[in-house]
Design a protein around this motif. Structure first.
Motif, PDB file in Angstrom:
ATOM      1  N   ASN A  33      16.139  14.128 -32.811  1.00 52.74           N
ATOM      2  CA  ASN A  33      15.611  12.895 -33.375  1.00 52.74           C
ATOM      3  C   ASN A  33      16.036  11.630 -32.605  1.00 52.74           C
ATOM      4  O   ASN A  33      15.679  10.529 -33.014  1.00 52.74           O
ATOM      5  CB  ASN A  33      15.978  12.761 -34.863  1.00 52.74           C
ATOM      6  CG  ASN A  33      14.880  12.054 -35.634  1.00 52.74           C
ATOM      7  OD1 ASN A  33      13.705  12.317 -35.396  1.00 52.74           O
ATOM      8  ND2 ASN A  33      15.253  11.159 -36.529  1.00 52.74           N
ATOM      9  N   GLY A  35      14.926  10.778 -29.840  1.00 49.25           N
ATOM     10  CA  GLY A  35      13.753  10.262 -29.135  1.00 49.25           C
ATOM     11  C   GLY A  35      13.598  10.856 -27.742  1.00 49.25           C
ATOM     12  O   GLY A  35      12.925  10.288 -26.885  1.00 49.25           O
ATOM     13  N   LYS A  36      14.189  12.039 -27.523  1.00 52.52           N
ATOM     14  CA  LYS A  36      14.172  12.675 -26.205  1.00 52.52           C
ATOM     15  C   LYS A  36      12.765  13.114 -25.809  1.00 52.52           C
ATOM     16  O   LYS A  36      12.326  12.818 -24.694  1.00 52.52           O
ATOM     17  CB  LYS A  36      15.141  13.865 -26.210  1.00 52.52           C
ATOM     18  CG  LYS A  36      15.187  14.625 -24.897  1.00 52.52           C
ATOM     19  CD  LYS A  36      16.425  15.503 -24.805  1.00 52.52           C
ATOM     20  CE  LYS A  36      16.549  16.482 -25.957  1.00 52.52           C
ATOM     21  NZ  LYS A  36      15.557  17.567 -25.914  1.00 52.52           N
ATOM     22  N   SER A  37      12.069  13.809 -26.695  1.00 52.24           N
ATOM     23  CA  SER A  37      10.710  14.267 -26.350  1.00 52.24           C
ATOM     24  C   SER A  37       9.819  13.066 -26.072  1.00 52.24           C
ATOM     25  O   SER A  37       9.056  13.063 -25.098  1.00 52.24           O
ATOM     26  CB  SER A  37      10.102  15.090 -27.486  1.00 52.24           C
ATOM     27  OG  SER A  37      11.014  16.050 -27.929  1.00 52.24           O
ATOM     28  N   SER A  38       9.912  12.050 -26.913  1.00 57.76           N
ATOM     29  CA  SER A  38       9.083  10.855 -26.719  1.00 57.76           C
ATOM     30  C   SER A  38       9.380  10.197 -25.377  1.00 57.76           C
ATOM     31  O   SER A  38       8.463   9.716 -24.705  1.00 57.76           O
ATOM     32  CB  SER A  38       9.328   9.836 -27.835  1.00 57.76           C
ATOM     33  OG  SER A  38       9.093  10.419 -29.094  1.00 57.76           O
ATOM     34  N   THR A  52       8.336  18.159 -29.719  1.00 62.24           N
ATOM     35  CA  THR A  52       9.358  17.923 -30.731  1.00 62.24           C
ATOM     36  C   THR A  52       9.463  19.205 -31.554  1.00 62.24           C
ATOM     37  O   THR A  52       8.457  19.792 -31.926  1.00 62.24           O
ATOM     38  CB  THR A  52       8.961  16.757 -31.637  1.00 62.24           C
ATOM     39  OG1 THR A  52       7.646  16.986 -32.101  1.00 62.24           O
ATOM     40  CG2 THR A  52       9.003  15.455 -30.885  1.00 62.24           C
ATOM     41  N   LYS A 145      14.566   3.667 -29.029  1.00 60.76           N
ATOM     42  CA  LYS A 145      13.956   3.008 -30.190  1.00 60.76           C
ATOM     43  C   LYS A 145      14.390   1.543 -30.253  1.00 60.76           C
ATOM     44  O   LYS A 145      14.578   0.987 -31.335  1.00 60.76           O
ATOM     45  CB  LYS A 145      14.299   3.743 -31.489  1.00 60.76           C
ATOM     46  CG  LYS A 145      14.062   5.266 -31.413  1.00 60.76           C
ATOM     47  CD  LYS A 145      14.207   5.950 -32.746  1.00 60.76           C
ATOM     48  CE  LYS A 145      14.302   7.465 -32.569  1.00 60.76           C
ATOM     49  NZ  LYS A 145      14.398   8.187 -33.834  1.00 60.76           N
ATOM     50  N   ASP A 147      12.809  -0.966 -29.853  1.00 61.78           N
ATOM     51  CA  ASP A 147      11.836  -1.812 -30.583  1.00 61.78           C
ATOM     52  C   ASP A 147      12.184  -1.965 -32.058  1.00 61.78           C
ATOM     53  O   ASP A 147      11.649  -2.826 -32.737  1.00 61.78           O
ATOM     54  CB  ASP A 147      10.429  -1.204 -30.445  1.00 61.78           C
ATOM     55  CG  ASP A 147      10.371   0.227 -30.937  1.00 61.78           C
ATOM     56  OD1 ASP A 147       9.992   0.446 -32.094  1.00 61.78           O
ATOM     57  OD2 ASP A 147      10.727   1.150 -30.162  1.00 61.78           O
ATOM     58  N   SER A 179      10.102   4.118 -26.092  1.00 59.37           N
ATOM     59  CA  SER A 179       8.919   4.913 -25.732  1.00 59.37           C
ATOM     60  C   SER A 179       7.679   4.285 -26.334  1.00 59.37           C
ATOM     61  O   SER A 179       6.615   4.267 -25.718  1.00 59.37           O
ATOM     62  CB  SER A 179       9.055   6.342 -26.268  1.00 59.37           C
ATOM     63  OG  SER A 179      10.185   6.950 -25.732  1.00 59.37           O
ATOM     64  N   LEU A 180       7.851   3.755 -27.542  1.00 61.06           N
ATOM     65  CA  LEU A 180       6.723   3.157 -28.258  1.00 61.06           C
ATOM     66  C   LEU A 180       6.119   2.005 -27.453  1.00 61.06           C
ATOM     67  O   LEU A 180       4.904   1.910 -27.289  1.00 61.06           O
ATOM     68  CB  LEU A 180       7.212   2.648 -29.617  1.00 61.06           C
ATOM     69  CG  LEU A 180       6.151   2.245 -30.622  1.00 61.06           C
ATOM     70  CD1 LEU A 180       5.444   3.474 -31.168  1.00 61.06           C
ATOM     71  CD2 LEU A 180       6.785   1.451 -31.761  1.00 61.06           C
TER      72      LEU A 180
HETATM   73  P1  GDP Z   1      13.715  14.249 -30.224  1.00 58.18           P
HETATM   74  O1  GDP Z   1      14.044  15.116 -31.392  1.00 58.18           O
HETATM   75  O2  GDP Z   1      14.946  13.663 -29.616  1.00 58.18           O
HETATM   76  O3  GDP Z   1      12.827  14.895 -29.216  1.00 58.18           O
HETATM   77  O4  GDP Z   1      12.959  12.966 -30.823  1.00 58.18           O
HETATM   78  P2  GDP Z   1      11.398  12.602 -30.877  1.00 58.18           P
HETATM   79  O5  GDP Z   1      10.928  12.144 -29.552  1.00 58.18           O
HETATM   80  O6  GDP Z   1      10.660  13.702 -31.528  1.00 58.18           O
HETATM   81  O7  GDP Z   1      11.457  11.305 -31.826  1.00 58.18           O
HETATM   82  C1  GDP Z   1      12.012  11.374 -33.127  1.00 58.18           C
HETATM   83  C2  GDP Z   1      11.349  10.337 -34.012  1.00 58.18           C
HETATM   84  O8  GDP Z   1      11.598   9.029 -33.515  1.00 58.18           O
HETATM   85  C3  GDP Z   1       9.834  10.495 -34.067  1.00 58.18           C
HETATM   86  O9  GDP Z   1       9.403  10.190 -35.382  1.00 58.18           O
HETATM   87  C4  GDP Z   1       9.342   9.444 -33.082  1.00 58.18           C
HETATM   88  O10 GDP Z   1       8.049   8.953 -33.406  1.00 58.18           O
HETATM   89  C5  GDP Z   1      10.390   8.356 -33.229  1.00 58.18           C
HETATM   90  N1  GDP Z   1      10.531   7.605 -31.976  1.00 58.18           N
HETATM   91  C6  GDP Z   1      10.777   8.114 -30.757  1.00 58.18           C
HETATM   92  N2  GDP Z   1      10.835   7.144 -29.818  1.00 58.18           N
HETATM   93  C7  GDP Z   1      10.608   5.980 -30.465  1.00 58.18           C
HETATM   94  C8  GDP Z   1      10.544   4.600 -30.040  1.00 58.18           C
HETATM   95  O11 GDP Z   1      10.681   4.231 -28.876  1.00 58.18           O
HETATM   96  N3  GDP Z   1      10.323   3.673 -31.019  1.00 58.18           N
HETATM   97  C9  GDP Z   1      10.143   4.005 -32.324  1.00 58.18           C
HETATM   98  N4  GDP Z   1       9.961   3.019 -33.201  1.00 58.18           N
HETATM   99  N5  GDP Z   1      10.207   5.285 -32.755  1.00 58.18           N
HETATM  100  C10 GDP Z   1      10.419   6.270 -31.836  1.00 58.18           C
END
Ligand code: GDP
Length: 198
Positions: A33, A35-38, A52, A145, A147, A179-180
């Motif tokens: 969570n 934000g790695k995949s994003s 994810t 994140k 933002d 990422s957003l």
């Molecule tokens: P992972 O488990 O580390 O791969 O995380 P994900 O990439 O799946 O992101 C986890 C949650 O955080 C998701 O609901 C994404 O939409 C949110 N998220 C990821 N990057 C960002 C970002 O740059 N900004 C915002 N506001 N939300 C983000």
């Protein structure tokens, strides 16, 4: 390097089953969570290159992506960490695989460590920094994140992480990332270039 050319190569459950340890690679790690995949998808401009995975206890694999059609340049997506429901034995196994990979992988040039800008430097993050420190490997921290915070608090968080890691400033760099908003993607790409192109 042209990161949007990234393509899935293969997955491995352990260090022993990883692809040949030649060429150069950079690994991405973070709590689930974070934000790695994003971030990987933002860097490569692909919607679903890194997936994810929300299923606790799901087989945790190390995923390899080649860049520019050349398996000598690789991005590596390490399994996320920190699902609350995962049994202790699975956590310990995961820790062993991460430690084997981070300490034993010769072609690994650097680690990108992702932390939610609102919750940086967790115990997990410090464990990963410890593995990197053991072999003098550079770490680039993405405060993700960004933002979600206003400019002032985001910059304050950045300065605070930098100052807490002052003793490692030769090996560790830190940046804000979203990422957003695609903020910080170019800075990340430049850092990866430094590692992969030398
Ligand atoms: P992972 O488990 O580390 O791969 O995380 P994900 O990439 O799946 O992101 C986890 C949650 O955080 C998701 O609901 C994404 O939409 C949110 N998220 C990821 N990057 C960002 C970002 O740059 N900004 C915002 N506001 N939300 C983000």
């Amino acid at each position: 390097l042209n990161y949007p050319t990234a393509q899935f190569m293969t997955s491995a459950p352990t260090l022993a089953l990883c692809p040949d340890d030649t060429g150069a690679e950079v690994a991405f790690a973070g709590r689930s969570n974070a934000g790695k995949s994003s971030a990987i998808n933002a860097l490569t401009q692909q919607k679903a290159l890194a997936r994810t995975s929300r299923t606790p206890g799901r087989t945790q694999l190390i995923n390899f992506f080649s860049v520019m059609n050349d398996e000598a340049y690789r991005l590596v997506d390490l399994p996320g960490y920190g699902y609350a429901k995962v049994p202790e034995t699975v956590k310990l196994e995961w820790q062993q695989h991460m430690s084997d990979y981070l300490r034993g992988r010769f072609s690994l040039r650097g680690l990108v460590l992702l932390m939610d800008v609102r919750h940086p430097l967790t115990e997990f993050d410090q464990m990963m920094l410890g593995f990197a420190d053991q072999r003098d490997m550079p770490v680039h921290i993405l405060l993700t994140k960004a933002d979600k915070l206003k400019k002032g608090p985001a910059n304050a968080a950045l300065q605070q992480v930098r100052s807490r890691l002052k003793e490692w400033e030769d090996l560790v760099s830190v940046q804000l990332f979203s990422s957003l908003k695609r903020d910080g993607v170019d800075t990340l790409a430049q850092r990866l270039d430094q590692w992969l192109k030398t």
